[in-house]
Motif scaffolding. Structure first.
Motif, PDB file in Angstrom:
ATOM      1  N   GLU A   1       0.811  -1.211   0.000  1.00 32.97           N
ATOM      2  CA  GLU A   1       0.000   0.000   0.000  1.00 32.97           C
ATOM      3  C   GLU A   1       0.847   1.265   0.000  1.00 32.97           C
ATOM      4  OE1 GLU A   1      -3.664   0.113   1.556  1.00 32.97           O
ATOM      5  OE2 GLU A   1      -3.620   2.051   0.551  1.00 32.97           O
TER       6      GLU A   1
ATOM      7  N   ARG B   1      -3.248  -4.510  -0.196  1.00 35.72           N
ATOM      8  CA  ARG B   1      -3.406  -3.535   0.871  1.00 35.72           C
ATOM      9  C   ARG B   1      -2.573  -3.879   2.084  1.00 35.72           C
ATOM     10  NH1 ARG B   1      -8.433  -0.074   1.633  1.00 35.72           N
ATOM     11  NH2 ARG B   1      -6.691   1.341   1.799  1.00 35.72           N
TER      12      ARG B   1
ATOM     13  N   TRP C   1       0.576  -3.958   4.585  1.00 32.32           N
ATOM     14  CA  TRP C   1       1.552  -2.940   4.984  1.00 32.32           C
ATOM     15  C   TRP C   1       2.362  -3.498   6.143  1.00 32.32           C
ATOM     16  CZ3 TRP C   1       0.405   2.827   4.333  1.00 32.32           C
ATOM     17  CH2 TRP C   1       1.529   3.571   4.648  1.00 32.32           C
TER      18      TRP C   1
ATOM     19  N   LEU D   1       5.174  -3.809   8.827  1.00 34.27           N
ATOM     20  CA  LEU D   1       5.933  -2.751   9.488  1.00 34.27           C
ATOM     21  C   LEU D   1       7.405  -3.090   9.618  1.00 34.27           C
ATOM     22  CD1 LEU D   1       3.493  -1.582  12.242  1.00 34.27           C
ATOM     23  CD2 LEU D   1       4.281  -0.329  10.281  1.00 34.27           C
TER      24      LEU D   1
ATOM     25  N   SER E   1      -0.939   3.993  -3.699  1.00 34.62           N
ATOM     26  CA  SER E   1      -2.054   4.079  -2.760  1.00 34.62           C
ATOM     27  C   SER E   1      -3.268   4.718  -3.413  1.00 34.62           C
ATOM     28  CB  SER E   1      -1.623   4.893  -1.548  1.00 34.62           C
ATOM     29  OG  SER E   1      -2.709   5.090  -0.688  1.00 34.62           O
TER      30      SER E   1
ATOM     31  N   ILE F   1      -6.765   2.896  -3.506  1.00 32.07           N
ATOM     32  CA  ILE F   1      -7.992   3.481  -2.962  1.00 32.07           C
ATOM     33  C   ILE F   1      -9.069   3.481  -4.035  1.00 32.07           C
ATOM     34  CG2 ILE F   1      -9.027   5.601  -2.102  1.00 32.07           C
ATOM     35  CD1 ILE F   1      -6.537   6.170  -0.591  1.00 32.07           C
TER      36      ILE F   1
ATOM     37  N   LYS G   1      -2.143  -3.922  13.740  1.00 32.05           N
ATOM     38  CA  LYS G   1      -0.726  -3.663  13.567  1.00 32.05           C
ATOM     39  C   LYS G   1       0.061  -3.885  14.845  1.00 32.05           C
ATOM     40  CE  LYS G   1      -0.693  -2.272   9.339  1.00 32.05           C
ATOM     41  NZ  LYS G   1      -0.111  -3.247   8.472  1.00 32.05           N
TER      42      LYS G   1
ATOM     43  N   PRO H   1       8.337   2.891  13.338  1.00 30.78           N
ATOM     44  CA  PRO H   1       7.180   3.324  12.545  1.00 30.78           C
ATOM     45  C   PRO H   1       6.250   4.217  13.365  1.00 30.78           C
ATOM     46  CG  PRO H   1       7.002   0.996  13.113  1.00 30.78           C
ATOM     47  CD  PRO H   1       8.358   1.438  13.555  1.00 30.78           C
TER      48      PRO H   1
ATOM     49  N   SER I   1       4.885   7.550   9.144  1.00 29.34           N
ATOM     50  CA  SER I   1       4.986   6.355   8.308  1.00 29.34           C
ATOM     51  C   SER I   1       3.658   6.037   7.655  1.00 29.34           C
ATOM     52  CB  SER I   1       5.400   5.145   9.129  1.00 29.34           C
ATOM     53  OG  SER I   1       6.461   5.468   9.953  1.00 29.34           O
ATOM     54  N   MET I   2       2.585   6.112   8.432  1.00 30.48           N
ATOM     55  CA  MET I   2       1.300   5.727   7.892  1.00 30.48           C
ATOM     56  C   MET I   2       0.189   6.456   8.632  1.00 30.48           C
ATOM     57  SD  MET I   2       0.930   2.047   9.690  1.00 30.48           S
ATOM     58  CE  MET I   2       2.345   1.388   8.914  1.00 30.48           C
TER      59      MET I   2
ATOM     60  N   ILE J   1     -10.823   4.329   6.001  1.00 31.19           N
ATOM     61  CA  ILE J   1     -10.655   3.572   4.766  1.00 31.19           C
ATOM     62  C   ILE J   1      -9.523   2.570   4.874  1.00 31.19           C
ATOM     63  CG2 ILE J   1     -11.638   5.200   3.167  1.00 31.19           C
ATOM     64  CD1 ILE J   1      -8.859   6.312   2.735  1.00 31.19           C
ATOM     65  N   GLY J   2      -8.795   2.624   5.938  1.00 31.65           N
ATOM     66  CA  GLY J   2      -7.689   1.684   6.105  1.00 31.65           C
ATOM     67  C   GLY J   2      -6.406   2.428   6.355  1.00 31.65           C
ATOM     68  N   VAL J   3      -5.304   1.729   6.107  1.00 28.23           N
ATOM     69  CA  VAL J   3      -4.002   2.332   6.342  1.00 28.23           C
ATOM     70  C   VAL J   3      -3.532   2.942   5.025  1.00 28.23           C
ATOM     71  CG1 VAL J   3      -1.664   1.853   7.032  1.00 28.23           C
ATOM     72  CG2 VAL J   3      -3.509   0.623   8.084  1.00 28.23           C
ATOM     73  N   VAL J   4      -3.253   4.214   5.037  1.00 27.73           N
ATOM     74  CA  VAL J   4      -2.781   4.871   3.819  1.00 27.73           C
ATOM     75  C   VAL J   4      -1.506   5.647   4.117  1.00 27.73           C
ATOM     76  CG1 VAL J   4      -5.024   5.109   2.733  1.00 27.73           C
ATOM     77  CG2 VAL J   4      -4.235   6.875   4.254  1.00 27.73           C
ATOM     78  N   PRO J   5      -0.656   5.849   3.098  1.00 29.18           N
ATOM     79  CA  PRO J   5       0.503   6.705   3.321  1.00 29.18           C
ATOM     80  C   PRO J   5       0.055   8.173   3.408  1.00 29.18           C
ATOM     81  CG  PRO J   5       0.453   5.947   1.063  1.00 29.18           C
ATOM     82  CD  PRO J   5      -0.655   5.246   1.766  1.00 29.18           C
TER      83      PRO J   5
ATOM     84  N   SER K   1       0.823  10.701   1.831  1.00 31.82           N
ATOM     85  CA  SER K   1       0.610  11.365   0.551  1.00 31.82           C
ATOM     86  C   SER K   1      -0.773  11.105  -0.019  1.00 31.82           C
ATOM     87  CB  SER K   1       1.659  10.902  -0.448  1.00 31.82           C
ATOM     88  OG  SER K   1       1.680   9.497  -0.501  1.00 31.82           O
ATOM     89  N   SER K   2      -1.516  10.179   0.573  1.00 28.81           N
ATOM     90  CA  SER K   2      -2.835   9.856   0.033  1.00 28.81           C
ATOM     91  C   SER K   2      -3.965  10.620   0.679  1.00 28.81           C
ATOM     92  CB  SER K   2      -3.125   8.366   0.213  1.00 28.81           C
ATOM     93  OG  SER K   2      -2.334   7.625  -0.643  1.00 28.81           O
TER      94      SER K   2
ATOM     95  N   VAL L   1      -6.095  12.190  -1.915  1.00 29.12           N
ATOM     96  CA  VAL L   1      -6.819  11.131  -2.632  1.00 29.12           C
ATOM     97  C   VAL L   1      -8.045  10.717  -1.839  1.00 29.12           C
ATOM     98  CG1 VAL L   1      -6.656   8.797  -3.516  1.00 29.12           C
ATOM     99  CG2 VAL L   1      -4.695  10.297  -3.650  1.00 29.12           C
ATOM    100  N   ALA L   2      -7.871  10.564  -0.535  1.00 31.33           N
ATOM    101  CA  ALA L   2      -8.997  10.160   0.308  1.00 31.33           C
ATOM    102  C   ALA L   2     -10.077  11.234   0.293  1.00 31.33           C
ATOM    103  CB  ALA L   2      -8.516   9.919   1.746  1.00 31.33           C
TER     104      ALA L   2
END
Lengths: 361, 583
Positions: free
Chosen positions: A223, A258, A260, A262, A353, A357, B384, B491, B554-555, B560-564, B566-567, B570-571
């Motif tokens: 992801e 999806r 990820w 760690l 990502s 999405i 996680k 992280p 890191s995240m 919507i879940g785990v996104v970086p 930079s997203s 987008v979200a």
């Protein structure tokens, strides 16, 4: 194989057969085989609700992954090292099933559309490598030296395309022991009349100054834009970053997942079976505990000096000495990756990502 | 025929020269004024001059003169008239309305050339919003007038010549489109409205108020029901932020009866001001529940339509809340969502039904975007956390607490290091809650974070808001913890619901922040800095938030879940169009 009810197990047997036969096929892409198998499950499904279908697909996915893992562990000529591409493709298909079922409430119509789309997906997957090779070839210019690891058919397709356009370039591959994938890759490249240089695995850093770019495939794309690929990719990526060489990944979009992880421990798939692994040499002494059985220091002094510290506690007995760390794969974080060549286009790691999405939305 | 109002707009740079980047925009009367399109001046002239003007700056002036000089446009006012800037604001409104109308007008009049320079038209139109203002100023400048009148003579010669050549073609298509325009006037009006809305959304939002802008502050205070007293000792560095005197009662001058401010709103406001209500989730929920009460009690006048009027009536309430304590970014997003909800609601429904619908929507928002999101994030984030983890957290975040609680319920064996910072010391609250659940905890202050970071395996932080470039705004101290975690390669998981995602971008913590009560920094009466108010050279700063750059994150864990990081945009694009505010 799970289901006690006879239609269930009959269906399982059939789709497994479909799966195996697809894999035997020369262009056996795991994802395509998986989607075709799942489409077969759909066709044979007698469930009356979407939830029932979903449950069946979930079980089918588990069975397929089980089959795959058994195949991998027996060391059978599996082209991918982990079930990751299989998992990703199944997840995507199941996600697509859920979405379509939400849009089209009618079951029968939904099923027909899904089966049709499954076939379309398989077709697209077969085409994806071609798209990637066309996109990727523009990055390899005349006179370049390309470094690649392992035997990725996607990378092979890209290099083939470059060769087809009559550019002169050289490929450098590490041996990749113990699987010797480097030799297999070299074999294919020599057959295509591309100059190849084979290096020791540890000579990666030494050769990197001569290299112009690094191009690898991927088992799975994460992801965050990182990838899971065969072990050694991470070290190569680190060396490439240190020497400021671009690091490119060629991966199809059905490998996007999806996940990820760690840490490397989380990412590394179940390692090779340590028992099945044949080390180059057996370093265990003939009689274990020779040093530990010495009762006093004078006697210990007469023992053949080894590397062991004789002043250490005598009563420690190690279960497994030596132990082995034999991962199949490692994870390369996104900050080491320059670009990804996918059938959705040339993406930066942060765009992965975005695409995920969109796919999972 | 009514007089044609013709306003000429082209952007001028500092020297009064026409900027060649933007083509001039022609404003025509609206369709309502002239149902028959051929009543407008000869369209022949415009395409010719327009095309030339699109290419060079000089011809811009000649275009206007072409207008005035051409014999067929005798009904138009002369160049000198059109040069006069439109002075009244009412006129401006009409002008901007007609501007949009003109765009459609010109298109349907079959100006074939316009389609060629269609792109220029669009750019010109978009630039017109700001260009118009500049041009109004510029047009009154003498320099432009001179140059324009100077060129008018030249232009008059050129325009008719080329115009005639193109006239034939344009004329025929104009006739064709005349029929079309007659038929679809209503549809075009609807289309025009749609375009206006689209354009309005594409326009940059107005600049946020800076508190050192005395004029704006004064005008805002005039309309406010209460104004908080400014702090005695103001900090120059934060002059752009509101600095108020804390501890002063500011609601005394509000009347007891017929007060404009609803009692629920006043309650929420006062609780926020005193720090009793803290945490952006609680504040947002409290604000929304106060809105619900306000909506329930609101009775519109006979001639007022509830839906049309509720947003305007809510404004003084929101202003009161802002005076009590500056709104959190999530609260801003929520208000933006509420306004778009109201504007999308059906007009003309019975009052009770409208109210019930609105209240139901608000309740659904709270349920889905705040409460449910919290449980989703807890579920995703605790996947996680594995056995043997040492989780480092900072301060007290409702989300982070839910995550840890969920992980504990699942039976994962982990321990927690709570890092805390003065003056809020919210970590102690978290510590109390965690110990109640039997989770093994350690407690350190922020100065010791470099010692404990080695032990930690992951860091979980809660964000106040996430910005479009991936940065996080969180309580002061989070940035330092994230920076330290990056240094030790641990992280960093930033937990944030999607209604806190904002389209804003900030590059440092000073541009926008909140200053709290400086007295909180003083521990006791015999503290060394207890007499800070009297000390001439001493000022205390209690900054509430800071900015964590995306490199240190890191995240991001959202519904919507785990996104970086930079997203985030987008979200917002995919899920949160209604909830993300522009500023």
């Amino acid at each position: 194989m799970g289901d006690s009810s006879s239609p269930g197990s009959a269906a399982s047997a059939e789709y497994l057969e479909t799966f195996q036969s697809q894999l035997e096929d020369d262009t056996g892409i795991v994802a395509v085989a998986a989607v075709r198998a799942l489409t077969a499950v759909l066709r044979l499904s007698q469930a009356s609700t979407i939830m029932g279908i979903n449950r069946e697909l979930e079980e089918a996915q588990k069975v397929l992954i089980g089959v795959r893992q058994k195949l991998l562990q027996s060391g059978g000529g599996a082209r991918t090292r982990t079930p990751i591409p299989l998992e990703c493709a199944c997840e995507l298909f199941r996600r697509y099933v859920t979405r379509t079922s939400l849009e089209i409430p009618d079951m029968e119509q939904c099923k027909t559309i899904l089966i049709e789309r499954g076939e379309q997906f398989a077709q697209k997957a077969l085409q994806s490598r071609h798209t990637i090779s066309v996109l990727g070839q523009q990055f390899i210019r005349d006179g370049m030296k390309v470094f690649t690891i392992g035997k990725s058919r996607t990378v092979l397709d890209v290099l083939c395309e470059v060769q087809r356009r009559n550019r002169r370039f050289e490929v450098i591959v590490p041996e990749t022991r113990p699987d010797e994938l480097g030799y297999q890759m070299a074999e294919e490249l020599v057959a295509l009349n591309i100059p190849v240089k084979i290096i020791h695995d540890f000579a990666v850093a030494s050769i990197m100054e001569d290299v112009d770019l690094v191009l690898v495939g991927a088992e799975g794309v994460l992801e965050n834009g990182g990838i899971i690929n065969l072990v050694g990719t991470y070290s190569t990526a680190l060396v490439a970053q240190a020497m400021k060489k671009p690091f490119y990944v060629a991966a199809e979009s059905y490998k996007f997942s999806r996940k990820w992880p760690l840490s490397q421990q989380e990412a590394a798939y179940p390692s090779r079976d340590a028992e099945k692994f044949r080390p180059l040499r057996d370093v265990r002494p003939a009689s274990l505990g020779r040093y530990n059985s010495c009762s006093d220091l004078t006697e210990a002094a007469q023992c053949t000096p080894g590397t062991d510290d004789l002043s250490g506690p005598e009563c420690i007995v190690y279960d497994e000495n030596p132990s082995y760390f034999l991962p199949h794969c490692d994870m390369t974080p996104p900050d080491l990756i320059t670009l990804l060549f996918t059938d959705l286009g040339v993406l930066t790691p942060s765009a992965v990502s975005d695409e995920l999405i969109k796919m999972y939305a | 025929a009514a007089t044609l109002r013709l306003v000429f707009a082209y952007p001028l740079n500092l020297h009064g020269a026409v900027s060649s980047a933007c083509a001039p925009v022609f404003l025509f009367p609206t369709m309502e004024d002239y149902p028959e399109t051929h009543a407008v001046s000869d369209p022949v002239e415009i395409p010719a001059s327009r095309e030339r003007s699109a290419s060079s700056a000089h011809n811009a002036a000649s275009v206007s003169s072409a207008f005035s000089a051409s014999p067929s446009s005798s009904s138009l006012p002369g160049w000198s008239d059109s040069k006069r800037p439109v002075s009244t604001p009412a006129d401006t409104e009409g002008v901007t309305g007609s501007k949009r109308g003109s765009k459609r007008n010109s298109e349907t009049q079959g100006m074939a050339q316009l389609s060629v320079s269609g792109d220029a038209n669009v750019e010109g139109d978009d630039g017109a919003g700001s260009g118009e203002r500049r041009s109004r100023r510029g047009r009154s400048a003498s320099a432009s007038e001179e140059s324009d009148s100077g060129r008018s003579a030249r232009g008059a010669d050129e325009a008719p010549r080329t115009g005639r050549g193109r006239g034939a073609r344009a004329g025929s298509t104009a006739q064709q489109n005349d029929e079309e325009t007659k038929l679809t006037a209503k549809e075009r009006k609807a289309l025009r409205k749609e375009k206006a809305m689209k354009k309005a959304s594409g326009k940059a939002p107005p600049a946020k108020m800076q508190f050192d802008d005395t004029k704006r502050v004064r005008s805002k205070n005039k309309e406010a029901s209460v104004v908080r007293k400014r702090a005695q000792k103001e900090l120059e560095l934060f002059a752009h932020l509101p600095q108020v005197e804390h501890g002063e009662t500011f609601t005394q001058e509000l009347p007891l009866q017929n007060c404009e401010i609803h009692p629920e709103i006043m309650r929420v406001g006062l609780m926020s001001a005193n720090g009793v209500l803290c945490g952006s989730n609680s504040r947002t929920i409290a604000m929304l529940e106060a809105f619900i009460e306000f909506i329930r009690d609101f009775e519109p006048n006979e001639n007022q339509e509830f839906i049309r009027v509720i947003s305007t009536k809510l404004r003084p309430q929101i202003d009161f809340l802002v005076q009590c304590r500056p709104l959190a970014i999530s609260m801003g997003n929520t208000i933006y969502w509420f306004k778009s909800l109201v504007s999308a609601m059906e007009v003309g429904l019975p009052l009770e039904q409208s109210k019930e619908e609105l209240i139901a929507s608000i309740k659904r928002y709270i349920e889905s975007r705040i409460v449910f999101a919290e449980s989703m994030i807890a579920e995703i984030a605790c996947q996680k956390i594995v056995d043997g983890d040492v989780v480092l957290v900072f301060g007290f975040s409702q989300l982070v607490y839910s995550v840890l609680r969920q992980a504990n319920t699942k039976g994962i064996r982990f321990r927690v290091i709570v890092v805390d910072a003065l003056p809020a010391c919210q970590g102690r609250t978290l510590l109390k809650h965690l110990c109640r659940h039997g989770i093994e905890c350690s407690y350190v202050l922020l100065n010791a974070v470099s010692y404990v970071m080695n032990e930690a395996t992951k860091v979980i932080l809660g964000a106040h808001a996430m910005l479009s470039n991936g940065s996080a705004i969180a309580h002061a101290g989070n940035a330092a913890v994230a920076m330290m975690a990056k240094e030790y390669k641990r992280p960093v998981m930033m937990c944030c619901e999607m209604f806190k995602f904002s389209l804003r971008v900030q590059l440092d913590s000073i541009v926008h922040n909140e200053l709290g009560n400086p007295d909180e920094l003083v521990h006791s009466a015999d503290d060394a800095i207890a007499g800070w108010k009297q000390a001439k050279t001493l000022r205390l700063v209690n900054i509430k938030y800071d900015l964590t750059p995306p490199e240190n994150i890191s995240m991001v864990v959202a519904e919507i879940g785990v996104v970086p990081p930079s997203s985030i945009p987008v979200a917002i694009r995919e899920f949160g169009k209604d909830a993300a505010a522009c500023l």
